[in-house]
Design a protein around this motif. Sequence first.
Motif, short mmCIF file in Angstrom:
data_model
loop_
_atom_site.label_atom_id
_atom_site.label_comp_id
_atom_site.label_asym_id
_atom_site.label_seq_id
_atom_site.Cartn_x
_atom_site.Cartn_y
_atom_site.Cartn_z
N LEU A 105 10.39 -3.05 2.48
CA LEU A 105 10.98 -3.86 3.18
C LEU A 105 11.90 -4.90 3.17
CD1 LEU A 105 7.56 -3.12 5.43
CD2 LEU A 105 10.18 -2.70 6.45
N PRO A 163 8.50 -14.30 -3.85
CA PRO A 163 6.93 -13.91 -4.24
C PRO A 163 6.66 -13.11 -5.61
CG PRO A 163 7.37 -13.36 -2.21
CD PRO A 163 8.78 -14.06 -2.43
N PHE B 98 -0.03 -11.25 -6.37
CA PHE B 98 0.83 -11.33 -5.78
C PHE B 98 1.26 -11.91 -4.13
CE2 PHE B 98 3.66 -9.15 -3.52
CZ PHE B 98 4.98 -8.68 -4.08
N GLU B 100 -0.66 -14.16 -2.31
CA GLU B 100 -1.07 -15.31 -2.91
C GLU B 100 0.05 -15.91 -2.75
OE1 GLU B 100 -1.58 -19.43 -3.62
OE2 GLU B 100 -1.12 -17.43 -5.59
N ARG B 101 1.14 -15.57 -3.65
CA ARG B 101 2.07 -15.81 -3.73
C ARG B 101 3.27 -15.99 -2.03
NH1 ARG B 101 2.88 -20.39 -5.48
NH2 ARG B 101 0.94 -20.61 -4.87
N TRP B 102 2.96 -13.86 -2.37
CA TRP B 102 3.93 -13.92 -1.12
C TRP B 102 3.29 -14.97 0.57
CZ3 TRP B 102 2.07 -11.72 4.08
CH2 TRP B 102 2.61 -10.84 4.31
N LEU B 105 4.48 -18.24 0.23
CA LEU B 105 5.69 -18.18 0.53
C LEU B 105 6.22 -18.05 1.78
CD1 LEU B 105 6.44 -17.69 -3.81
CD2 LEU B 105 7.44 -19.74 -2.35
N GLU B 162 7.18 -8.17 7.68
CA GLU B 162 6.58 -6.79 8.44
C GLU B 162 5.42 -6.12 7.17
OE1 GLU B 162 7.13 -5.51 11.03
OE2 GLU B 162 7.19 -3.61 10.62
N PRO B 163 5.90 -6.48 5.68
CA PRO B 163 5.10 -5.88 5.05
C PRO B 163 3.74 -5.76 5.11
CG PRO B 163 6.88 -7.65 4.00
CD PRO B 163 6.51 -7.27 5.32
N LEU B 164 2.82 -6.93 5.59
CA LEU B 164 1.90 -6.88 6.22
C LEU B 164 1.84 -5.95 7.48
CD1 LEU B 164 -1.20 -8.32 5.68
CD2 LEU B 164 -0.70 -9.52 7.49
N MET B 167 1.57 -2.26 6.39
CA MET B 167 1.00 -1.45 5.86
C MET B 167 -0.31 -1.46 6.23
SD MET B 167 -2.36 -3.32 3.23
CE MET B 167 -2.91 -3.96 4.82
N TYR B 170 -0.98 2.36 7.74
CA TYR B 170 -2.19 3.21 6.16
C TYR B 170 -3.65 2.85 6.07
CZ TYR B 170 2.38 3.89 4.31
OH TYR B 170 4.05 4.61 4.16
N GLN B 171 -3.72 1.52 6.17
CA GLN B 171 -4.90 1.15 5.66
C GLN B 171 -5.61 -0.02 6.87
OE1 GLN B 171 -4.49 0.48 1.89
NE2 GLN B 171 -3.97 -1.66 2.19
N ILE B 174 -6.28 -5.10 3.86
CA ILE B 174 -5.71 -5.68 2.28
C ILE B 174 -6.14 -4.78 1.63
CG2 ILE B 174 -4.35 -6.92 0.89
CD1 ILE B 174 -3.62 -9.54 3.16
#
Lengths: 230, 230
Positions: A105, A163, B98, B100-102, B105, B162-164, B167, B170-171, B174
Amino acid sequence: MTILLYDLVGSDMTRPFSPHCWKAAMALAHKGLDYRSVPTRFLDVSAVEGGASKTVPVIRDGDVVVADSFAIALYLEQAYPDRPSLFEGAGGEAHARFVERWSQLTIHPYIGAAALTALHGMQDAANAAYFRESREARFGKSLEEVSAARDAGLQSFRASLEPLRSMLSYQPWIGGDGPLFADYIVFGALQWARIATPYQLLDAADPIAAWFGRCLELHDGLAGHVAAAA
Amino acid sequence: MTILLYDLVGSDMTRPFSPHCWKAAMALAHKGLDYRSVPTRFLDVSAVEGGASKTVPVIRDGDVVVADSFAIALYLEQAYPDRPSLFEGAGGEAHARFVERWSQLTIHPYIGAAALTALHGMQDAANAAYFRESREARFGKSLEEVSAARDAGLQSFRASLEPLRSMLSYQPWIGGDGPLFADYIVFGALQWARIATPYQLLDAADPIAAWFGRCLELHDGLAGHVAAAA
């Protein structure tokens, strides 16, 4: 037995370019598995393994056929548990899905646009016609118009990678001390761009460029042996 | 022995609001460890454990003092390996960085601005003065100016998640089938907003709102028991 990897190519069969196929190739190499790349053009995909999938990668491993790069990684992890792990545990497997969604994305839309005319230029006549028609329908404008917007979006694209860039100040790979499938997920996207177009996505001093360079050297330089677009 | 968690509060000691302290609290609860929250105001932080850290959370576990939420999670994982895992393996631990950084930020800048006046309003006089001075120096404008921009940024903020969101198709977590520390990382950010301000960050129909609701119910409703800001 040698695993078959149906791998997307254009008119030059030695330059596989699909980001998702690169994820699968790197996963196979990470596992140390013997595989053979089967060069496959866009218009060949529907006939792969009797129509197993609308997209590649597809692998055949003996009697087993698996489509989709993430499904392939999960399959390899399960089928070859004694080989180096692609996920290093259930947590890595779960979190890799987040990385995959982030990459898809955040990175794919920009590269898919920035490299669009270059990807068109890599196809033979029949595949180029298919590519233009299908992509122009998807974008609602000409390939040339889509790619022309890349300069205006470059700074924002680079910023969107923060990130990943920030994570690299903590550890050398998304996988920690060494690469895991999550690294190959992001690598595949940037390798797609590298093979299609000389357009400079990353500043040379970007830590992401250094990480990408390390990825190109992995597995005896599997990905680096395909020259960058000139 | 009961672990101490130095937990950031404002004038109401029953409403810890720090995103990073919530990560630590959820990690302690996930491990099923007995802990006691030590209400700590901004101006108290420098005296915590003899000046162990410039920020909270800080935990004391017997003779061990650990600062920083991620370091706390790593410590708990190592010190209590027989308790439920926060990472489910080395891959999960690496990939959590990763996430955490996402989160830091992507989510923190928006919430930090959107909730800024509300966070100021939660402090007693001395802490409010400290908060205003330090934050206005950081932002280069008044708290009120910073928070006023939140409406203009809301759609872009929601899109950045949107990435979260993707995701979650799918599940459910996280962490996969169940929550792991990476879930608490993102949860902490949204809980920070929930406790500080009634401003509606997420559309009620957003799958992220449903996931957040599931987080509030975890560990006997640890996080849900603190009422949302009204």
